[in-house]
Scaffold this motif. Sequence first.
Motif, PDB file in Angstrom:
ATOM      1  N   ALA A  51       0.821  -1.237   0.121  1.00  0.00           N
ATOM      2  CA  ALA A  51       0.426  -0.016   0.211  1.00  0.00           C
ATOM      3  C   ALA A  51       0.823   1.474  -0.213  1.00  0.00           C
ATOM      4  CB  ALA A  51      -0.827  -0.034   1.199  1.00  0.00           C
ATOM      5  N   LEU A  53       0.811   5.205   0.704  1.00  0.00           N
ATOM      6  CA  LEU A  53      -0.284   6.537   1.356  1.00  0.00           C
ATOM      7  C   LEU A  53       0.181   7.381   0.389  1.00  0.00           C
ATOM      8  CD1 LEU A  53      -2.120   6.846   3.430  1.00  0.00           C
ATOM      9  CD2 LEU A  53       0.233   7.694   4.803  1.00  0.00           C
ATOM     10  N   VAL A  87      -3.275   4.207  -1.424  1.00  0.00           N
ATOM     11  CA  VAL A  87      -4.886   4.882   0.104  1.00  0.00           C
ATOM     12  C   VAL A  87      -4.610   6.202  -0.279  1.00  0.00           C
ATOM     13  CG1 VAL A  87      -5.589   3.702   1.996  1.00  0.00           C
ATOM     14  CG2 VAL A  87      -4.449   2.098   0.894  1.00  0.00           C
ATOM     15  N   ASN A  89      -7.472   9.627   1.518  1.00  0.00           N
ATOM     16  CA  ASN A  89      -8.463   9.734   3.398  1.00  0.00           C
ATOM     17  C   ASN A  89      -9.337  10.347   1.635  1.00  0.00           C
ATOM     18  OD1 ASN A  89      -7.251  11.780   1.935  1.00  0.00           O
ATOM     19  ND2 ASN A  89      -7.151  12.995   4.302  1.00  0.00           N
ATOM     20  N   ASN A 107     -10.317   3.887   0.577  1.00  0.00           N
ATOM     21  CA  ASN A 107     -10.177   5.016   0.620  1.00  0.00           C
ATOM     22  C   ASN A 107      -9.953   4.634   2.294  1.00  0.00           C
ATOM     23  OD1 ASN A 107     -11.462   7.779   2.264  1.00  0.00           O
ATOM     24  ND2 ASN A 107     -12.795   8.110   0.361  1.00  0.00           N
ATOM     25  N   TYR A 108      -9.223   4.806   2.734  1.00  0.00           N
ATOM     26  CA  TYR A 108      -8.984   4.797   4.522  1.00  0.00           C
ATOM     27  C   TYR A 108      -9.689   4.790   5.355  1.00  0.00           C
ATOM     28  CZ  TYR A 108      -5.933   8.916   5.409  1.00  0.00           C
ATOM     29  OH  TYR A 108      -5.339   9.764   5.622  1.00  0.00           O
ATOM     30  N   SER A 112     -13.129  -1.191   3.204  1.00  0.00           N
ATOM     31  CA  SER A 112     -12.847  -1.762   3.692  1.00  0.00           C
ATOM     32  C   SER A 112     -11.612  -2.088   3.088  1.00  0.00           C
ATOM     33  CB  SER A 112     -13.359  -2.755   3.909  1.00  0.00           C
ATOM     34  OG  SER A 112     -13.070  -4.418   3.951  1.00  0.00           O
ATOM     35  N   ILE A 113     -10.143  -2.217   3.537  1.00  0.00           N
ATOM     36  CA  ILE A 113      -8.121  -2.170   3.010  1.00  0.00           C
ATOM     37  C   ILE A 113      -8.139  -3.390   3.595  1.00  0.00           C
ATOM     38  CG2 ILE A 113      -6.214  -1.218   3.636  1.00  0.00           C
ATOM     39  CD1 ILE A 113      -8.645   0.979   3.028  1.00  0.00           C
ATOM     40  N   PHE A 140      -4.078   5.415  10.966  1.00  0.00           N
ATOM     41  CA  PHE A 140      -4.252   4.503   9.860  1.00  0.00           C
ATOM     42  C   PHE A 140      -2.656   4.087   9.683  1.00  0.00           C
ATOM     43  CE2 PHE A 140      -2.714   4.029   5.530  1.00  0.00           C
ATOM     44  CZ  PHE A 140      -3.564   2.735   4.911  1.00  0.00           C
ATOM     45  N   ALA A 144      -1.872  -0.106   9.782  1.00  0.00           N
ATOM     46  CA  ALA A 144      -1.497  -0.684   9.228  1.00  0.00           C
ATOM     47  C   ALA A 144       0.161  -1.078   9.272  1.00  0.00           C
ATOM     48  CB  ALA A 144      -0.728   0.031   7.770  1.00  0.00           C
TER      49      ALA A 144
END
Length: 251
Positions: A51, A53, A87, A89, A107-108, A112-113, A140, A144
């Motif tokens: 992922a 960010l 990922v 917001n 979208n964190y 559902s990530i 987040f 993670a």
Amino acid sequence: MKHQLLLFIFFIILSCGNVPDKDNDSTIKHLTENVEEKKFPKLNPLRYNVAFLIMDGTFNTELTAPFDIFQHTIFRENIKAMNVFTVANTDNAITTFEGMKIIPDFNYLNDSIPNIDILVVPSAEHHLDTDLEDEAMLNFVRKADAQAQFVTSHCDGAFVLAKAGLLDNKASTTFPSDVKAMREMFPNLEIKEDVLFVHDGKYITSAGGAKSFEAALYLTEYLYGKKIAQSLADGLVINWDLNKIPHLIIR
């Protein structure tokens, strides 16, 4: 946001005791046809989930350098390759510092990530100030981190890891000219200079910029061996030799 607005209008039409008629049926059909279900990337369950960010102000190189290296693993045989995804917001496009528009995959705040095996935190314009006040983003990162096998940062992404409390009792590094600022902001951390990346435990922090390639290649060499890392470097015309790169490995 578009589909949420359309659904809101849809329910207004059905409210207030309105009796459906032909015109209303036509309007409802038109609205529902324009509600698009969000599409998520298909992730191969046999691969690492990586992922990235992202947010407004993300710097292109710190994002695209490791993204390229990791994504290219799918073209190598007999390894556990990587699913790469972004990922943020928001569901809307973010704008990088250089002006590139990128639509996040997840979208964190709402989605559902997937389980994250490797978290990558590229540098962004406000990683030394306002981004460090974003508790949702920091939470987040902490969440993670709890499941990830590796957490990596590039350039000032290290400030985010430090603010989230992930670099306590770990050695790390950041963009060369920001080492002093990081030491002042986090005086209890061990922050190294004159190295391009530091690997301590599951954390790999890098100086960023074009050297983000080297930190990403190091992780591939760590996971897959020298031959695979060299082949990834050759594919991007990068002169890769770990022994010639200033770095620190603590593990």
